[in-house]
Write an enzyme that holds these catalytic residues in place. Structure first.
Site, mmCIF file in Angstrom:
data_model
loop_
_atom_site.group_PDB
_atom_site.id
_atom_site.type_symbol
_atom_site.label_atom_id
_atom_site.label_comp_id
_atom_site.label_asym_id
_atom_site.label_seq_id
_atom_site.Cartn_x
_atom_site.Cartn_y
_atom_site.Cartn_z
ATOM 1 N N GLU A 96 63.062 -7.305 -17.156
ATOM 2 C CA GLU A 96 64.269 -7.907 -16.606
ATOM 3 C C GLU A 96 64.318 -7.709 -15.099
ATOM 4 O O GLU A 96 63.757 -6.745 -14.565
ATOM 5 C CB GLU A 96 65.499 -7.291 -17.256
ATOM 6 C CG GLU A 96 65.551 -5.801 -17.079
ATOM 7 C CD GLU A 96 66.580 -5.137 -17.978
ATOM 8 O OE1 GLU A 96 67.528 -5.815 -18.370
ATOM 9 O OE2 GLU A 96 66.417 -3.952 -18.239
ATOM 10 N N CYS A 109 66.956 -6.653 -8.021
ATOM 11 C CA CYS A 109 66.494 -5.429 -8.682
ATOM 12 C C CYS A 109 65.277 -5.771 -9.540
ATOM 13 O O CYS A 109 65.337 -6.676 -10.373
ATOM 14 C CB CYS A 109 67.632 -4.864 -9.539
ATOM 15 S SG CYS A 109 67.147 -3.425 -10.506
ATOM 16 N N CYS A 116 59.335 2.251 -20.490
ATOM 17 C CA CYS A 116 59.166 3.417 -19.608
ATOM 18 C C CYS A 116 58.903 4.639 -20.463
ATOM 19 O O CYS A 116 59.467 4.779 -21.554
ATOM 20 C CB CYS A 116 60.436 3.632 -18.780
ATOM 21 S SG CYS A 116 60.296 4.989 -17.592
ATOM 22 N N CYS A 120 64.567 9.273 -19.895
ATOM 23 C CA CYS A 120 65.897 9.733 -19.476
ATOM 24 C C CYS A 120 66.877 9.376 -20.597
ATOM 25 O O CYS A 120 66.884 8.238 -21.071
ATOM 26 C CB CYS A 120 66.322 9.043 -18.179
ATOM 27 S SG CYS A 120 65.156 9.298 -16.836
ATOM 28 N N CYS A 123 69.365 6.300 -20.567
ATOM 29 C CA CYS A 123 68.779 5.002 -20.216
ATOM 30 C C CYS A 123 68.257 4.300 -21.466
ATOM 31 O O CYS A 123 67.461 4.871 -22.215
ATOM 32 C CB CYS A 123 67.642 5.231 -19.227
ATOM 33 S SG CYS A 123 66.658 3.761 -18.958
ATOM 34 N N SER A 198 63.198 3.701 -6.288
ATOM 35 C CA SER A 198 63.951 4.779 -6.930
ATOM 36 C C SER A 198 63.067 5.496 -7.945
ATOM 37 O O SER A 198 62.442 4.859 -8.786
ATOM 38 C CB SER A 198 65.169 4.178 -7.630
ATOM 39 O OG SER A 198 65.835 5.175 -8.361
ATOM 40 N N SER A 221 66.694 10.001 -8.404
ATOM 41 C CA SER A 221 67.728 10.007 -9.434
ATOM 42 C C SER A 221 68.005 11.461 -9.813
ATOM 43 O O SER A 221 67.200 12.089 -10.499
ATOM 44 C CB SER A 221 67.161 9.203 -10.612
ATOM 45 O OG SER A 221 68.141 8.896 -11.532
ATOM 46 N N CYS A 339 70.275 -0.398 -16.136
ATOM 47 C CA CYS A 339 68.867 -0.219 -16.432
ATOM 48 C C CYS A 339 68.471 -0.417 -17.900
ATOM 49 O O CYS A 339 68.888 0.337 -18.773
ATOM 50 C CB CYS A 339 68.552 1.208 -16.003
ATOM 51 S SG CYS A 339 66.916 1.715 -16.258
#
Ligand code: SF4
Length: 349
Positions: A96, A109, A116, A120, A123, A198, A221, A339
């Site tokens: 996305e 973005c 990933c 986290c 997320c 980031s 972060s 995210c």
């Protein structure tokens, strides 16, 4: 297999054209047409000889991500679900990208990985696991899709943030190649002040980024004021705990105009107390820093938004101690632009 032109640096395109028996400057012309003029159809590169255009049409290609779905928010943000072709190992993917118009600028973005591996806990992308790394062309292509789609009303200034799916510093080379083209005055020509990478806190990646001549701004972060707290929501903290991470941040070679940005998602009742704020001040002492406070955007994960008074009190404590702090509300809340949310919905449907 045709050669993909998108994502090739100026030097690589020069080398390709030289290998084709053409003068090297033809590579520079193609580089300029793609990145500065955003001409993706070889037929429109009329400054190239017809025979070369014919060869390029047969032996090369320019592949932009394909828009699968677009979600428009009440606040004007548009979130794109993009299909990527199979990579060299035959793995297709979707990611996305979000286009956020503002008064005088637009912010795009980008995703740098499909899924990933960092995990986290706040997320939704983390629940996908890592599907695959994106190529430089796939990262760059997201900028072009968003700009082409919004060609009608582009603002003079474009900001790019690498804050979508993925940990950019765990896909280092393709990310840096894409950034090199975005920041190249002969390429997309964005200012390094307008591009932000980031990271969740990958210390070797931060150290390596600090050695690059051309680099974006860096955001870390943070999201916690103690190791115990950070361990609970960001398992990466066990590998690179706060002391190690902040030592790397203190050593990071900031340019004279630059501050390190620390993002702090405020989770109600978890990391949003005045004591947390005071600990954040201590953690960031001796770092030229600013803090973006991001009140939690509710979704299906088991966290709750902070009370508005706690957000304001947190910001007040930071700024009173000389640490610039800003409250940032997520754009596109009604289209789940935070995210990774879209990818997960699509995967589940
Ligand atoms: S917040 Fe970023 S680094 Fe963490 S799991 Fe999500 S995509 Fe990965």
């Amino acid at each position: 297999m045709p050669t993909e032109l998108l994502g090739q640096s100026a030097a690589e395109l020069r080398a390709l054209l030289t290998a084709w028996g053409e003068p090297g400057y033809r590579g520079a012309q193609i580089y300029h047409a793609l990145h500065a003029e955003r001409r993706f159809d070889v037929a429109t590169m009329t400054n190239l000889p017809a025979a070369l255009r014919a060869r390029m049409a047969a032996e090369a290609r320019v592949t932009l991500p394909r828009i699968l779905r677009r979600f428009e928010s009440r606040d004007g943000s548009i979130r794109y679900l993009l299909a990527l072709e199979s990579d060299a190992d035959g793995r297709p993917a979707s990611v996305e990208a979000v286009f956020m118009p503002e008064e005088n600028r637009q912010t795009i973005c980008l995703s740098t990985q499909a899924g990933c591996a960092v995990d986290c806990h706040f997320c939704l992308t983390a629940q996908l696991g890592l599907i695959r790394n994106l190529t430089a062309g796939e990262i760059l292509g997201q900028v072009f899709v968003a700009l082409e789609e919004n060609r009608a009303g582009p603002k003079p200034q474009t900001n790019v943030v690498l804050m979508g799916q993925g940990e950019p510093l765990l896909n280092y080379e393709p990310v840096m190649t894409a950034l090199g083209i975005l920041l190249d005055p002969n390429g997309v020509a964005l200012s390094p002040k307008r591009v932000t990478l980031s990271t969740s806190g990958i210390v070797p990646g931060i150290e390596r980024l600090g050695t690059e001549k051309v680099r974006p701004k860096l955001a870390v972060s943070l999201n916690a004021s103690t190791d115990e707290q950070r361990d609970a929501i960001m398992p990466i903290n066990r590998k690179y705990p706060l002391g190690t991470l902040l030592d790397a941040c203190r050593r990071y070679p900031l340019r004279p105009w630059e501050r390190l940005t620390f993002e702090y998602v405020l989770l109600g009742g978890f990391n949003d107390t005045p004591d947390d704020a005071r600990r954040v001040v201590r953690l960031l002492s001796n770092v030229r820093a600013k803090v973006n406070l991001i009140p939690w955007n509710p979704c299906e994960l088991p966290y709750r938004p902070p009370a508005p008074e706690s957000v304001e009190e947190f910001r007040r404590i930071l700024t009173e101690k000389g640490l610039p702090a800003f409250i940032r509300f997520s754009r596109g809340q009604d289209i789940m632009a935070a995210c990774g949310q879209l990818a997960l919905i699509e995967t589940q449907s």
